[in-house]
Scaffold this active site. Sequence first.
Site, PDB file in Angstrom:
ATOM      1  CD  GLU A 164      -2.770  -1.286   2.411  1.00  0.00           C
ATOM      2  OE1 GLU A 164      -2.345  -1.025   3.550  1.00  0.00           O
ATOM      3  OE2 GLU A 164      -3.941  -1.574   2.164  1.00  0.00           O
ATOM      4  CG  ASP A 180      -7.030  -6.827   4.866  1.00  0.00           C
ATOM      5  OD1 ASP A 180      -8.189  -6.849   5.293  1.00  0.00           O
ATOM      6  OD2 ASP A 180      -6.482  -5.793   4.448  1.00  0.00           O
TER       7      ASP A 180
END
Length: 411
Positions: A164, A180
Amino acid sequence: MPSPRSLHARPSRRLALALLSPLAVVAALVARSPTVHAAPATATASVPATIPLTVKNDSRRTEPVYLYNLGTELSTGRQGWADAAGVFHPWPAGGSVPVPAPDAAIPGPAAGQSLTIRMPKFSGRVYFSYGQKLVFKVATGGLVQPAVQNPSDPNRNILFNWSEYTLNDSGLWINSTQVDMFSVPYAVGVKRPDGSVAGTGRLRAGGYRGFFDALRGQPGGWAGLIQTRGDGTVLRALAPGHGIEAGALPRDVMAGYIDRVWAKYAGETLTVTPFADRPSLTYYGRVSGDTMNFTDGSGTVVTSFRKPDSDSVFGCYKLLDAPNDQVRGPISRTLCAGYNRSTLLANPHQPDTSAAGFYQDSVTNHYSRKIHAQMADGKAYGFAFDDVGAHESLVHDGNPQQAYLTLDPLD
Protein backbone atom coordinates in the site's frame (compact mmCIF):
# COMPACT_ATOMS: atom_id res chain seq x y z
CA MET A 1 1.66 14.68 13.76
CA PRO A 2 -1.92 13.78 12.88
CA SER A 3 -2.52 10.93 10.50
CA PRO A 4 -4.18 11.52 7.15
CA ARG A 5 -6.06 8.44 7.99
CA SER A 6 -4.12 6.00 6.00
CA LEU A 7 -3.31 5.23 2.61
CA HIS A 8 -6.72 5.47 1.38
CA ALA A 9 -8.96 6.53 4.11
CA ARG A 10 -8.05 4.72 7.21
CA PRO A 11 -9.33 1.97 9.14
CA SER A 12 -12.38 2.56 10.96
CA ARG A 13 -10.96 -0.69 10.03
CA ARG A 14 -12.84 -1.27 7.52
CA LEU A 15 -15.87 0.38 6.43
CA ALA A 16 -18.08 -2.37 7.57
CA LEU A 17 -19.52 -2.43 4.12
CA ALA A 18 -17.05 -4.65 2.84
CA LEU A 19 -15.81 -7.43 4.70
CA LEU A 20 -18.95 -9.33 5.39
CA SER A 21 -19.68 -9.49 1.68
CA PRO A 22 -18.15 -11.99 -0.71
CA LEU A 23 -15.83 -9.29 -1.97
CA ALA A 24 -14.65 -6.04 -0.49
CA VAL A 25 -15.64 -2.81 -2.19
CA VAL A 26 -12.80 -0.37 -2.35
CA ALA A 27 -14.62 2.54 -1.71
CA ALA A 28 -12.63 1.14 1.01
CA LEU A 29 -9.41 0.30 -0.51
CA VAL A 30 -9.24 2.16 2.28
CA ALA A 31 -11.08 0.56 4.98
CA ARG A 32 -8.64 -1.97 6.20
CA SER A 33 -5.46 -0.11 5.63
CA PRO A 34 -2.73 0.79 8.05
CA THR A 35 -2.07 4.37 8.95
CA VAL A 36 0.30 6.42 6.88
CA HIS A 37 1.49 9.53 8.64
CA ALA A 38 0.83 12.91 7.17
CA ALA A 39 3.61 15.08 5.93
CA PRO A 40 3.82 18.76 6.79
CA ALA A 41 1.48 20.89 4.75
CA THR A 42 4.40 22.81 3.28
CA ALA A 43 6.41 20.41 1.15
CA THR A 44 10.00 21.42 0.56
CA ALA A 45 10.58 19.14 -2.43
CA SER A 46 8.88 19.13 -5.79
CA VAL A 47 7.59 15.60 -6.25
CA PRO A 48 7.09 14.74 -9.94
CA ALA A 49 3.79 13.50 -11.32
CA THR A 50 5.11 9.92 -11.38
CA ILE A 51 8.12 8.13 -9.94
CA PRO A 52 9.64 4.78 -10.95
CA LEU A 53 8.74 1.61 -9.06
CA THR A 54 11.14 -1.26 -9.68
CA VAL A 55 9.68 -4.68 -8.99
CA LYS A 56 12.33 -7.38 -8.56
CA ASN A 57 11.31 -11.02 -8.62
CA ASP A 58 13.52 -12.90 -6.16
CA SER A 59 10.75 -15.40 -5.40
CA ARG A 60 12.41 -18.26 -7.30
CA ARG A 61 8.93 -19.24 -8.50
CA THR A 62 8.44 -20.10 -12.17
CA GLU A 63 4.82 -18.98 -12.65
CA PRO A 64 4.09 -15.70 -14.44
CA VAL A 65 3.61 -12.70 -12.18
CA TYR A 66 0.88 -10.09 -12.68
CA LEU A 67 1.00 -6.57 -11.23
CA TYR A 68 -1.84 -4.15 -10.57
CA ASN A 69 -1.63 -0.51 -9.48
CA LEU A 70 -5.07 0.43 -8.15
CA GLY A 71 -6.27 3.36 -6.09
CA THR A 72 -7.60 6.87 -5.87
CA GLU A 73 -6.23 9.70 -7.99
CA LEU A 74 -5.41 12.38 -5.44
CA SER A 75 -6.00 15.36 -7.73
CA THR A 76 -9.58 14.34 -8.56
CA GLY A 77 -10.66 11.75 -6.00
CA ARG A 78 -11.54 9.32 -8.80
CA GLN A 79 -10.93 5.61 -8.35
CA GLY A 80 -9.10 3.76 -11.08
CA TRP A 81 -5.93 2.04 -12.13
CA ALA A 82 -2.56 3.04 -13.55
CA ASP A 83 -0.86 1.33 -16.45
CA ALA A 84 2.86 0.57 -16.62
CA ALA A 85 3.58 4.15 -17.75
CA GLY A 86 1.72 5.58 -14.75
CA VAL A 87 -1.22 6.81 -16.84
CA PHE A 88 -4.47 6.90 -14.87
CA HIS A 89 -7.59 5.12 -16.12
CA PRO A 90 -10.85 5.63 -14.18
CA TRP A 91 -13.05 2.64 -13.50
CA PRO A 92 -16.26 2.58 -15.50
CA ALA A 93 -19.54 2.96 -13.68
CA GLY A 94 -20.66 -0.21 -11.97
CA GLY A 95 -24.10 -1.50 -11.20
CA SER A 96 -25.98 -3.05 -8.33
CA VAL A 97 -24.74 -6.39 -9.64
CA PRO A 98 -20.92 -6.25 -9.92
CA VAL A 99 -19.58 -6.44 -13.47
CA PRO A 100 -16.07 -7.41 -14.62
CA ALA A 101 -13.55 -4.58 -14.31
CA PRO A 102 -11.23 -3.72 -17.21
CA ASP A 103 -8.12 -5.86 -17.27
CA ALA A 104 -5.60 -3.74 -15.34
CA ALA A 105 -2.91 -6.43 -15.17
CA ILE A 106 0.68 -5.52 -16.00
CA PRO A 107 2.87 -8.53 -16.92
CA GLY A 108 5.43 -8.75 -14.14
CA PRO A 109 9.07 -9.78 -14.11
CA ALA A 110 10.10 -13.41 -14.51
CA ALA A 111 12.06 -15.11 -11.74
CA GLY A 112 15.40 -13.38 -11.27
CA GLN A 113 14.35 -10.38 -13.35
CA SER A 114 13.21 -6.82 -12.62
CA LEU A 115 10.61 -4.55 -14.16
CA THR A 116 10.20 -0.80 -13.68
CA ILE A 117 6.79 0.83 -13.93
CA ARG A 118 5.63 4.34 -12.97
CA MET A 119 3.67 5.25 -9.85
CA PRO A 120 1.33 8.25 -10.17
CA LYS A 121 0.09 10.45 -7.34
CA PHE A 122 -2.21 7.87 -5.89
CA SER A 123 -3.42 6.54 -2.64
CA GLY A 124 -3.63 2.89 -3.47
CA ARG A 125 -2.33 -0.63 -3.65
CA VAL A 126 0.14 -2.52 -5.80
CA TYR A 127 -1.18 -6.07 -6.03
CA PHE A 128 0.89 -8.96 -7.34
CA SER A 129 -0.28 -12.49 -8.10
CA TYR A 130 1.47 -15.69 -9.12
CA GLY A 131 0.24 -17.95 -11.90
CA GLN A 132 -3.18 -16.37 -12.42
CA LYS A 133 -4.66 -12.94 -12.90
CA LEU A 134 -6.79 -11.63 -10.06
CA VAL A 135 -10.52 -11.12 -10.49
CA PHE A 136 -11.75 -7.57 -9.93
CA LYS A 137 -15.26 -6.29 -10.48
CA VAL A 138 -16.95 -2.90 -10.39
CA ALA A 139 -20.09 -2.21 -8.40
CA THR A 140 -22.07 0.92 -7.65
CA GLY A 141 -19.85 1.70 -4.69
CA GLY A 142 -16.56 1.28 -6.54
CA LEU A 143 -14.05 -1.46 -7.17
CA VAL A 144 -14.77 -4.90 -5.73
CA GLN A 145 -11.57 -6.38 -4.31
CA PRO A 146 -10.56 -9.84 -3.12
CA ALA A 147 -12.03 -10.92 0.22
CA VAL A 148 -10.64 -14.42 0.58
CA GLN A 149 -12.20 -15.03 3.98
CA ASN A 150 -15.22 -15.88 1.86
CA PRO A 151 -14.84 -19.38 0.36
CA SER A 152 -16.72 -18.35 -2.78
CA ASP A 153 -14.37 -15.47 -3.59
CA PRO A 154 -12.93 -16.13 -7.08
CA ASN A 155 -9.46 -15.21 -5.83
CA ARG A 156 -9.57 -17.70 -2.96
CA ASN A 157 -7.14 -20.17 -4.58
CA ILE A 158 -4.74 -17.63 -6.09
CA LEU A 159 -1.39 -16.89 -4.47
CA PHE A 160 -1.22 -13.09 -4.16
CA ASN A 161 -0.46 -10.15 -1.91
CA TRP A 162 -0.24 -6.36 -2.04
CA SER A 163 1.64 -3.31 -0.84
CA GLU A 164 0.00 0.00 0.00
CA TYR A 165 1.24 3.49 -0.75
CA THR A 166 0.47 7.16 -0.95
CA LEU A 167 2.42 9.42 -3.31
CA ASN A 168 1.58 13.09 -3.09
CA ASP A 169 3.24 16.52 -3.19
CA SER A 170 4.79 15.82 0.22
CA GLY A 171 6.47 12.57 -0.76
CA LEU A 172 5.99 8.81 -0.76
CA TRP A 173 4.76 6.52 2.00
CA ILE A 174 4.92 2.83 1.16
CA ASN A 175 4.45 -0.15 3.44
CA SER A 176 4.16 -3.87 3.67
CA THR A 177 0.95 -4.90 5.35
CA GLN A 178 -0.46 -7.93 7.11
CA VAL A 179 -3.61 -6.18 8.36
CA ASP A 180 -5.79 -8.50 6.27
CA MET A 181 -3.57 -11.53 5.77
CA PHE A 182 -0.04 -12.88 5.87
CA SER A 183 0.87 -14.27 2.46
CA VAL A 184 3.69 -14.40 -0.08
CA PRO A 185 6.56 -12.28 1.28
CA TYR A 186 7.87 -9.03 -0.13
CA ALA A 187 9.89 -6.01 0.93
CA VAL A 188 9.46 -2.34 0.04
CA GLY A 189 11.92 0.50 -0.22
CA VAL A 190 12.46 4.10 -1.28
CA LYS A 191 15.57 5.72 -2.73
CA ARG A 192 16.42 9.04 -1.12
CA PRO A 193 18.02 12.06 -2.86
CA ASP A 194 21.45 11.13 -1.44
CA GLY A 195 21.24 7.72 -3.12
CA SER A 196 20.62 5.72 0.06
CA VAL A 197 17.70 3.30 0.20
CA ALA A 198 15.40 2.85 3.20
CA GLY A 199 13.57 -0.46 3.27
CA THR A 200 11.32 -2.63 5.40
CA GLY A 201 9.11 -5.71 5.19
CA ARG A 202 11.80 -8.35 4.80
CA LEU A 203 11.46 -11.59 6.75
CA ARG A 204 14.27 -13.24 8.66
CA ALA A 205 15.92 -16.23 6.99
CA GLY A 206 13.35 -19.05 7.19
CA GLY A 207 10.73 -16.58 8.41
CA TYR A 208 7.99 -17.48 5.95
CA ARG A 209 7.84 -21.13 6.90
CA GLY A 210 8.68 -20.21 10.47
CA PHE A 211 5.55 -18.09 10.76
CA PHE A 212 3.23 -20.83 9.53
CA ASP A 213 4.92 -23.45 11.70
CA ALA A 214 4.52 -21.20 14.74
CA LEU A 215 0.86 -20.49 13.98
CA ARG A 216 0.14 -24.20 13.58
CA GLY A 217 1.68 -24.80 16.98
CA GLN A 218 -0.32 -22.10 18.78
CA PRO A 219 -3.13 -23.60 20.93
CA GLY A 220 -6.60 -22.10 20.90
CA GLY A 221 -7.60 -22.50 17.26
CA TRP A 222 -5.05 -20.14 15.69
CA ALA A 223 -4.00 -22.74 13.11
CA GLY A 224 -7.49 -22.37 11.62
CA LEU A 225 -6.38 -19.06 10.09
CA ILE A 226 -4.20 -20.88 7.55
CA GLN A 227 -5.68 -21.39 4.08
CA THR A 228 -4.36 -23.93 1.57
CA ARG A 229 -5.55 -25.03 -1.84
CA GLY A 230 -6.19 -28.49 -3.21
CA ASP A 231 -2.63 -29.07 -4.39
CA GLY A 232 -1.34 -28.49 -0.86
CA THR A 233 0.03 -24.99 -1.50
CA VAL A 234 -0.15 -22.79 1.59
CA LEU A 235 -1.81 -19.60 0.36
CA ARG A 236 -2.05 -17.35 3.40
CA ALA A 237 -3.08 -16.91 7.01
CA LEU A 238 -6.13 -14.74 7.52
CA ALA A 239 -5.88 -11.90 10.02
CA PRO A 240 -7.81 -12.89 13.16
CA GLY A 241 -10.75 -10.57 12.51
CA HIS A 242 -11.28 -12.20 9.13
CA GLY A 243 -10.76 -15.56 10.79
CA ILE A 244 -13.62 -14.86 13.18
CA GLU A 245 -15.77 -13.76 10.24
CA ALA A 246 -14.98 -16.98 8.38
CA GLY A 247 -15.57 -19.21 11.43
CA ALA A 248 -11.89 -20.18 11.47
CA LEU A 249 -11.10 -18.68 14.89
CA PRO A 250 -13.27 -18.74 18.05
CA ARG A 251 -15.29 -15.55 18.45
CA ASP A 252 -14.35 -15.31 22.13
CA VAL A 253 -10.62 -15.82 21.66
CA MET A 254 -9.77 -12.48 23.37
CA ALA A 255 -12.62 -12.52 25.88
CA GLY A 256 -10.52 -13.60 28.87
CA TYR A 257 -8.16 -10.65 28.48
CA ILE A 258 -10.96 -8.18 27.81
CA ASP A 259 -12.78 -9.35 30.95
CA ARG A 260 -9.65 -8.86 33.07
CA VAL A 261 -9.09 -5.37 31.66
CA TRP A 262 -12.69 -4.48 32.42
CA ALA A 263 -12.39 -5.72 35.99
CA LYS A 264 -9.09 -3.91 36.60
CA TYR A 265 -10.30 -0.51 35.45
CA ALA A 266 -13.53 -0.71 37.39
CA GLY A 267 -11.33 -0.01 40.41
CA GLU A 268 -8.35 1.80 38.88
CA THR A 269 -7.77 4.56 36.37
CA LEU A 270 -6.40 3.97 32.89
CA THR A 271 -4.37 7.00 31.82
CA VAL A 272 -4.08 7.65 28.08
CA THR A 273 -1.71 10.23 26.60
CA PRO A 274 -2.36 9.70 22.89
CA PHE A 275 0.07 12.22 21.37
CA ALA A 276 3.78 11.88 22.04
CA ASP A 277 4.33 15.54 21.15
CA ARG A 278 1.58 16.68 23.57
CA PRO A 279 2.44 15.03 26.88
CA SER A 280 0.15 17.33 28.84
CA LEU A 281 -2.94 16.19 26.92
CA THR A 282 -4.16 13.25 28.99
CA TYR A 283 -7.43 11.37 29.36
CA TYR A 284 -8.56 9.17 32.23
CA GLY A 285 -10.60 6.01 31.79
CA ARG A 286 -12.79 4.21 34.35
CA VAL A 287 -15.23 1.37 33.87
CA SER A 288 -18.80 1.71 35.06
CA GLY A 289 -20.94 -1.30 34.27
CA ASP A 290 -20.72 -1.99 30.55
CA THR A 291 -19.03 1.32 29.72
CA MET A 292 -15.53 2.75 29.98
CA ASN A 293 -15.80 6.53 30.30
CA PHE A 294 -12.89 8.83 29.50
CA THR A 295 -12.65 12.24 31.12
CA ASP A 296 -10.33 15.16 30.52
CA GLY A 297 -8.39 17.01 33.20
CA SER A 298 -11.50 18.89 34.31
CA GLY A 299 -13.44 15.68 34.88
CA THR A 300 -15.68 16.16 31.86
CA VAL A 301 -16.56 12.96 29.99
CA VAL A 302 -15.15 13.32 26.47
CA THR A 303 -15.99 9.87 25.07
CA SER A 304 -17.17 6.42 26.16
CA PHE A 305 -16.64 2.87 24.95
CA ARG A 306 -18.81 -0.15 25.50
CA LYS A 307 -17.05 -3.36 26.41
CA PRO A 308 -15.52 -4.63 23.15
CA ASP A 309 -15.64 -8.12 21.71
CA SER A 310 -12.71 -9.91 20.11
CA ASP A 311 -13.57 -8.80 16.58
CA SER A 312 -13.72 -5.14 17.66
CA VAL A 313 -10.27 -5.52 19.20
CA PHE A 314 -8.69 -7.19 16.17
CA GLY A 315 -10.31 -4.80 13.73
CA CYS A 316 -10.05 -1.58 15.75
CA TYR A 317 -13.60 -0.87 14.69
CA LYS A 318 -17.20 -1.48 15.79
CA LEU A 319 -17.04 -1.05 19.59
CA LEU A 320 -13.52 0.41 19.24
CA ASP A 321 -14.31 2.70 16.33
CA ALA A 322 -11.65 5.30 15.65
CA PRO A 323 -13.02 8.33 13.80
CA ASN A 324 -10.59 10.81 12.27
CA ASP A 325 -10.89 13.32 15.08
CA GLN A 326 -8.65 14.58 17.87
CA VAL A 327 -10.30 12.86 20.85
CA ARG A 328 -12.14 9.58 20.37
CA GLY A 329 -9.97 8.36 17.48
CA PRO A 330 -6.64 8.85 19.28
CA ILE A 331 -7.98 7.23 22.47
CA SER A 332 -9.41 4.32 20.49
CA ARG A 333 -6.19 3.66 18.58
CA THR A 334 -4.33 3.61 21.91
CA LEU A 335 -6.80 1.10 23.35
CA CYS A 336 -6.65 -0.99 20.19
CA ALA A 337 -2.87 -1.23 20.38
CA GLY A 338 -3.03 -2.05 24.08
CA TYR A 339 -5.55 -4.86 23.58
CA ASN A 340 -3.79 -6.42 20.60
CA ARG A 341 -0.38 -6.26 22.31
CA SER A 342 -1.86 -7.18 25.71
CA THR A 343 -0.24 -4.29 27.57
CA LEU A 344 -3.33 -2.82 29.25
CA LEU A 345 -3.11 -4.96 32.39
CA ALA A 346 0.63 -4.56 32.86
CA ASN A 347 0.72 -0.80 32.35
CA PRO A 348 -2.06 1.63 33.36
CA HIS A 349 -0.28 4.40 31.43
CA GLN A 350 -0.89 4.07 27.71
CA PRO A 351 0.31 3.88 25.05
CA ASP A 352 3.00 1.45 26.08
CA THR A 353 5.46 1.70 23.19
CA SER A 354 8.25 -0.63 24.39
CA ALA A 355 8.23 -3.84 22.35
CA ALA A 356 9.75 -5.71 25.28
CA GLY A 357 6.36 -5.66 26.98
CA PHE A 358 4.25 -6.67 23.98
CA TYR A 359 2.35 -9.97 23.68
CA GLN A 360 3.40 -11.20 27.12
CA ASP A 361 -0.05 -12.37 28.22
CA SER A 362 -1.19 -15.83 27.18
CA VAL A 363 -4.28 -14.18 25.67
CA THR A 364 -3.08 -11.85 22.94
CA ASN A 365 -3.02 -11.32 19.19
CA HIS A 366 -0.78 -14.30 18.46
CA TYR A 367 -1.06 -13.69 14.70
CA SER A 368 0.57 -10.26 15.04
CA ARG A 369 3.02 -11.55 17.64
CA LYS A 370 4.30 -14.26 15.34
CA ILE A 371 4.59 -11.93 12.35
CA HIS A 372 6.73 -9.44 14.28
CA ALA A 373 8.93 -12.27 15.53
CA GLN A 374 9.79 -13.24 11.94
CA MET A 375 10.52 -9.76 10.55
CA ALA A 376 14.18 -8.87 10.02
CA ASP A 377 13.70 -5.40 11.53
CA GLY A 378 10.88 -6.42 13.91
CA LYS A 379 8.41 -4.10 12.16
CA ALA A 380 5.07 -5.11 10.67
CA TYR A 381 1.46 -4.08 10.26
CA GLY A 382 -0.01 -6.98 12.21
CA PHE A 383 -3.14 -4.95 12.99
CA ALA A 384 -4.52 -1.61 11.86
CA PHE A 385 -2.91 0.56 14.55
CA ASP A 386 0.45 -1.18 14.72
CA ASP A 387 1.95 2.25 14.06
CA VAL A 388 1.30 3.24 17.69
CA GLY A 389 4.86 3.64 18.96
CA ALA A 390 6.27 3.35 15.40
CA HIS A 391 6.33 -0.45 15.14
CA GLU A 392 4.89 -0.45 11.62
CA SER A 393 6.60 -1.59 8.40
CA LEU A 394 6.54 1.76 6.62
CA VAL A 395 9.13 3.84 4.77
CA HIS A 396 8.77 7.47 3.73
CA ASP A 397 10.73 10.16 1.97
CA GLY A 398 9.68 13.70 1.12
CA ASN A 399 11.64 13.72 -2.14
CA PRO A 400 11.57 10.12 -3.37
CA GLN A 401 13.76 9.25 -6.34
CA GLN A 402 12.51 5.71 -6.80
CA ALA A 403 10.43 3.04 -5.05
CA TYR A 404 11.15 -0.66 -4.81
CA LEU A 405 9.09 -3.80 -4.31
CA THR A 406 11.01 -7.08 -4.01
CA LEU A 407 9.19 -10.40 -4.25
CA ASP A 408 11.00 -12.64 -1.77
CA PRO A 409 11.27 -16.44 -1.66
CA LEU A 410 8.76 -18.52 0.25
CA ASP A 411 11.42 -19.96 2.59
